[in-house]
Design an enzyme around this catalytic site. Sequence first.
Site, PDB file in Angstrom:
ATOM      1  N   SER A   1       7.372 -26.184   3.877  1.00 61.23           N
ATOM      2  CA  SER A   1       8.053 -27.237   4.640  1.00 61.23           C
ATOM      3  C   SER A   1       7.147 -28.366   4.991  1.00 61.23           C
ATOM      4  CB  SER A   1       8.835 -26.813   5.738  1.00 61.23           C
ATOM      5  OG  SER A   1       9.825 -25.714   5.410  1.00 61.23           O
TER       6      SER A   1
ATOM      7  N   GLN B   1       5.408 -30.979   3.153  1.00 62.83           N
ATOM      8  CA  GLN B   1       5.375 -32.269   2.362  1.00 62.83           C
ATOM      9  C   GLN B   1       5.624 -33.339   3.132  1.00 62.83           C
ATOM     10  OE1 GLN B   1       3.414 -32.966  -0.019  1.00 62.83           O
ATOM     11  NE2 GLN B   1       3.011 -30.852  -1.075  1.00 62.83           N
TER      12      GLN B   1
ATOM     13  N   GLU C   1      12.750 -25.184   4.749  1.00 67.45           N
ATOM     14  CA  GLU C   1      13.241 -23.823   4.723  1.00 67.45           C
ATOM     15  C   GLU C   1      13.877 -23.614   6.048  1.00 67.45           C
ATOM     16  OE1 GLU C   1       9.257 -21.376   3.686  1.00 67.45           O
ATOM     17  OE2 GLU C   1       8.628 -23.281   4.760  1.00 67.45           O
TER      18      GLU C   1
END
Lengths: 822, 309, 164
Positions: free
Chosen positions: A524, A526, A733
């Site tokens: 998670s 990016q 996530e």
Amino acid sequence: MSEPRWIGQDVPRVDGVEKVTGAARYTADLKFPRMLHAHVVRSPHAHARVLDVRVEKALRVPGVRATATGREFPFHTGIYLKDQTIFATDRVRYWGDAVAAVAAETPEAAAEAAALVEVEYEPLPAIFEVDEGLQPGAPLVHPDLGHYECVPWVSPRAGTNVCNHVKVRKGDYEGALAACAHVFEHTFQVPQVQHVPLESHVAVARADLAGKVEVFTSAQSPFTVRHLLCACFSLPHGDVRVTVPAVGGGFGGKAGIGIEPVVVALAMKTRGRWVRLWIERAEEFYATVVRQGLTATLVSGVDRHGKVQAQKLHFLWNCGAYGGYGVNVVRAAGYTCGGAYEFPHVWGDSIGVYTNRPAGSAYRGFGMSEIHWALEQQMEMVAREMGIDPVEFRLRNCLGPGKSTVTGQVLDEHSGRVDRCITRVAEMLDLRPDRPRTPFHGAGMACAVKAPAMPNDASSSVVLKLAEDGVLEVLISGIDYGQGLKTVAAQFAAEAMDLPMESIRVRGNPDTDLSPYDWQTVASRQTWATGNAVLRAAEQLKTQLFAMAAQALGVPVSELECHNGSVVHPPSGRSLPITRLAMGYQFPDGHTIGGPVAAAASFVPEGLIFLDPETGQSPKPVAKWTFGAQALEVVVDPETGQYRVEKVAACYDVGKVVNPGMIHGQTYGGVMQGLGTGMMEELIVEKPSGRVANASLMDYKIPSTEDLPPEILVDYVETPQTDGPLGARGIGEHTMIPTAAALSNAIFDACGVRILEMPITAEKVLAGLKKQGSLGRCPGKTAASGSSAGDWGPGSGPDPGSGVRGPGSDLLPRSDVAGGEK
Amino acid sequence: MLLPSFAFSTARSVEEALELWACLPDAAYLAGGTDLLPQLRLGKRAHRNLIDLKRIQSLSRIRETEAGLAIGAAVPLADIARHPAVREHYPLLVECCRRVGAWPLQNRATLAGNICNASPAADTAVALLTLEAGVIAVSPEGERVISVTGLFRGPGQTCLRPGELVTEVVLPHASAGWHGSYQRLSRRQGMDLATVGVLVASSNGGAPPRHRVSLAAVAPTPLRVADAEALLDREGPRAARRAGELARDRCRPITDLRGSAEYRREMVGVLVARGVAALSGPSGIVVPGAGGPGPRTPDPGPQSQGERP
Amino acid sequence: MNQTISLRVNGLPETHEVPANQTLLQFLRETLDLTGAKEGCNEGECGACLVLLDGRAVNACLTLAVEADGREVTTIEGLGHAGDLHPLQAAFLKHAAVQCGFCTPGMIIAALGLLRDNPDPSEEDVRWAMSGNLCRCTGYRQIIDAVQEAAAAMRGDPAPEAAP
């Protein structure tokens, strides 16, 4: 920046048109002239010595061009612990382990030849469960464990089946436990599950006569694939080029390196020819990677005020045959073992154990869904045994500003607020203790927390450049496999440069020869990492534009701004459109300054400190935390054990909502994936063969449209992340982490049945209801007492794993369910 | 997984289909193909020749006959489920057709194919057993009518002789008027094979009403439970629980990936009792996969009313 | 074992020689290079390969190419294109109903098949008709919303269907 123009807006997906028209090209859609087709020879044994591999008959099949075996390619692969070879060399370690591969002119010829590869095996005793693997004298899955290359923060134990062991020691656990008024212990189980991306793994490769290896692959991490291919085959980075076209889902299963070495090995034996390996759906279930299994034993010592003082967490991870990536799941589970709670005294062990099962790896949540299944049920059980409203209990014990995590990190006011998420979902579903109750209807909650689990130097970089038409091109190497990274990168670029969205083009199908470096699209990370890099690069871009504009307009740089596609000078009202500056500025007399405008920037989290190897303590083990909570409403059918999720509420502290439509999509998708694991998913491994019995979408079910709960309510808290782009932090996530645990808590609330082993099948619920009936059910409110680890408190019974527990408090004013009659 | 090599022939008439079967080695008839093609892929069946039935006009229609309603072997389930006569007189069949696989499969799969595949879990079988339907089976020796009850021999096995072709499924006139509900449990709500399927039906008109109890996925074949039916005929809905117990004793479930034998057996009892209760009104408990109101049949658009491509 | 088939694909006539054991999906993807229909499972369980065969949604992985002889096939490529999207395509974009996109062509074809039969489906109808189309990313909520909005748009405009 003032009020954001693009961040927070429902910008449509920038790669949407190509996806809704069928124009998007995925790896399996690529065609190359005279492309060869690969087929992998797989082990029919869970554990065996490989005595001989003979390919002569296979090579005689018409159309076969090459075979590849472990004898020719005895190279190790793996991202953190190099415990895997491309093909088995001396032994196979699970049913489906790759032994050899064939490349042929047609898929038919490849399959026929693969069946003719003769492998001589000597079967070995196999182990499938963690307790078997830890027995003294257990068969060793990796007798050479002590000789494998690995990163310094992983500690495999030579001569055992333990591939990693992370310890967390905070405070004085034993002393604190002895002082606790109430002690609770339970053991929870999570099975192996599979990611089930709609696009299975596929890669195409060619090794040309000049020595260059080109790979197209459905992967989350092109640069990591390149780096590990180079390490595996001893190639310079300049000779390996990895390109990632559109990716049809990954969920962690395409992180790190996967099938690429197999297809590259074949390509090296068929120089000049493209070779494609496309994993079939059945193989996807057992021969790629799966989520690790977990056996978690939790001991909670609670004081008279309902505050957990001492918490023990013992995680045994079923890593399967290889732990190249899974060792880091083990590590992440260690430093996050306390979940969203503040525990003053902690004794945590996260231990990865090899077994002869399919290989475990990254899976959306990276261990967090699994440990939350245990911890969030444990907290609920403790609260109920103590007679405390579970919502209130969570608020009393949760992390927040000024509180310290299990590693001793003290959170600040920018770390995210789980308390607000708890309160919000409790409002959304009305979880007041005195709410009106209906028999067999119930609601339950679970919290969630996760940090990016990655090496401390995991980084992202981007390139921004202006094209001749004045459009800003954004080059990123994070993979947009659905989560919306391309759109998010466009929004940050448009925001920073104050450009209209149509003036942004995102180039996001990375090619390692041409694209800026990015470590991996996982964790998670990016939106946060690439988002930051885009903002930084935009500042450099502005510097270049302003330098030209200042000369052109004859004004100071400091007075210039970007506004809607122009550089403007507010004091004079003069401006220059970016189109006049993109390729450099030309004065009326013809002389030109500047040049094509381009900038690069990168982001790496700063200040991260390794865990102490003995205590697991670190003031900043990870870059950021994202907190959240979910609650579910269920109705249970007491005669069949079937149940239905009626409503879901989810709330996360995301720092800043970047794109509402897409963040909702992350939440709905995560909830459904969480429900899949909670309700129906489990990889079934037959013993002693090791065969995966449900390796098909007919036998392994994931949720469908008809399984979607009627109502999913979503909300977000926005506590800005200090180092987040406009305050944003990761969410991809987290949306599935609490779902299964919240489901189990809701089922308990509805019918008094506590399911400790995921998934919650109707059969298990019914068995629980019957057992409850035979026990005379509901023990009623009883005050827990006692002060030692041996005292369990009435109603909670010292039989962890019984799978059945009567409700132990007066919070459950419900009809009598004895006898299963309504 | 790739389809093994085979030759494909198109029959234009029943006679041609039979002739092709007689002269082609290892031949199989192909209707919807939704079971056959996966079985060929997985190597569960092997055929060197497939004979397509879908171009045989006489098999592609639903027609009223003296005996009742005859449904051609090539008519997809989706067409059966929206055929006005089927919807009016045989709602139980509509309900069961709509639970076979998912809708795109129903656009290909056929009723004859679903029962000739002889899956113990065949959803349409319970409706056909209830309606006392028969199949018309044709071979060079002639034509015979086989009751659906007598058709099933075991998992994947029927009493059809090699080369014998089912041309139509016949719903007798007398079976019009049966109503009831299909109580079905599965691992997920959407497309899934039944873990347990129970159809309890009663006849309209006549006093006292007559009953039928049919089960799927709990024995080597779909089956009827005659003694439970007789009990319900004698004593009516108040015997619901005992009828369930009789059905429970009569089933022979196995443990597989979808459920244990014990669970299935117990659920037969529960679902039969519920099925009886549902006869006199909608079930008070709606649970996942257990029937309930179920989705509405989509209203056929004007362009597709009763039309076959 | 090859046979010649003639059919119309997205409105255009095609005549090709195909092996008897080639699926319609292989034919579309490999021979015609129409890669919009995806192979997700090859057993009719995921719906990524859906196409319209004579106007009805079918699994192209469970249909032989030879069975399509003389018939009309519509794939996702036969709907809209940039600047002229089909209402379903536009609604999927608007509702963020697309993530990885691998299931999207099959989803849109399933919805198109449904709306031809039932122009005004309830949410329950949509869920039922699309339960053979798996999506691992979106959780379906936004897909269902998109289909219902497209249905409304299509009802409002009596001739919204793009080519063929």
